[in-house]
Design an enzyme around this catalytic site. Structure first.
Site, PDB file in Angstrom:
ATOM      1  N   ARG A 209       0.826  -1.216   0.000  1.00 34.09           N
ATOM      2  CA  ARG A 209       0.000   0.000   0.000  1.00 34.09           C
ATOM      3  C   ARG A 209       0.855   1.259   0.000  1.00 34.09           C
ATOM      4  O   ARG A 209       0.462   2.289  -0.557  1.00 34.09           O
ATOM      5  CB  ARG A 209      -0.972   0.008   1.183  1.00 34.09           C
ATOM      6  CG  ARG A 209      -2.059  -1.028   1.077  1.00 34.09           C
ATOM      7  CD  ARG A 209      -2.924  -0.831  -0.189  1.00 34.09           C
ATOM      8  NE  ARG A 209      -3.857  -1.911  -0.364  1.00 34.09           N
ATOM      9  CZ  ARG A 209      -3.716  -2.899  -1.260  1.00 34.09           C
ATOM     10  NH1 ARG A 209      -2.683  -2.947  -2.055  1.00 34.09           N
ATOM     11  NH2 ARG A 209      -4.621  -3.831  -1.364  1.00 34.09           N
TER      12      ARG A 209
ATOM     13  N   GLU B  85       1.685   1.768  -3.472  1.00 33.09           N
ATOM     14  CA  GLU B  85       0.492   2.272  -4.141  1.00 33.09           C
ATOM     15  C   GLU B  85       0.319   3.766  -3.870  1.00 33.09           C
ATOM     16  O   GLU B  85       0.030   4.548  -4.781  1.00 33.09           O
ATOM     17  CB  GLU B  85      -0.730   1.493  -3.649  1.00 33.09           C
ATOM     18  CG  GLU B  85      -2.016   1.874  -4.334  1.00 33.09           C
ATOM     19  CD  GLU B  85      -3.183   1.038  -3.827  1.00 33.09           C
ATOM     20  OE1 GLU B  85      -4.105   0.842  -4.633  1.00 33.09           O
ATOM     21  OE2 GLU B  85      -3.184   0.610  -2.657  1.00 33.09           O
TER      22      GLU B  85
ATOM     23  N   SER C 133      15.561  14.174   2.837  1.00 35.49           N
ATOM     24  CA  SER C 133      16.562  13.214   3.281  1.00 35.49           C
ATOM     25  C   SER C 133      15.909  12.014   3.948  1.00 35.49           C
ATOM     26  O   SER C 133      14.935  12.146   4.678  1.00 35.49           O
ATOM     27  CB  SER C 133      17.514  13.880   4.287  1.00 35.49           C
ATOM     28  OG  SER C 133      18.400  12.915   4.825  1.00 35.49           O
TER      29      SER C 133
END
Length: 151
Positions: A88, A91, A114
């Site tokens: 996920r 995604e 960073s």
């Protein structure tokens, strides 16, 4: 003993002892997500902290130098993970990555967030439709510096 073997031992020992990640983190005075990532092989663990964790988990002291060694962060290149929780995040970045990049560049200029000077936190947020997962990524902005190496 490989880092992967040590990680497997840690996972088994944590389950066998019933220790929570938070209890392990508290014992070495580190944030829980840093501790979990370190014990899963993503950070070197300071020797003193490794000794405490090894004792708590009932592991062989030979594990300490493996935990203290600088790891191959992120592991070797692989396919996108299939674990639903981890996938996920991929995604989310597929859907929102471009937008996040645009907003960072608009607000900060040309550069990156960073992942070295960085912290992360996960919190539960109550919601009438079901609790929400709040993930906070907090990284220093690093502007690109297009300079030539000194001659």
């Amino acid at each position: 003993m490989t880092r992967d073997e040590v990680t497997a031992e840690i996972l088994a020992a944590r389950l066998a002892t019933g220790l929570t990640w938070q209890r392990l983190a508290d014992a070495v005075d580190k944030p829980v997500l840093w501790t979990v990532a370190a014990l899963l092989g993503q950070h070197p663990v300071p020797v003193e902290a490794a000794e405490v964790l090894v004792e708590m988990l009932g592991l062989d002291p030979a594990v300490v130098p493996v935990l203290a060694a600088v790891p191959m962060r992120g592991g070797l290149p692989t396919a996108v993970p299939t674990d639903p929780t981890i996938y996920r995040f991929y995604e989310v970045l597929q859907v929102y990555g471009g937008a996040i990049k645009e907003v960072i560049h608009e607000d900060f200029g040309d550069g990156i967030m960073s992942a070295i000077n960085f912290s992360i936190d996960v919190q539960r947020k109550p919601h009438p439709d079901g609790d929400r997962v709040v993930v906070t990524l907090d990284g220093k902005f690093l502007p690109y510096a297009w300079t030539a190496a000194p001659e």
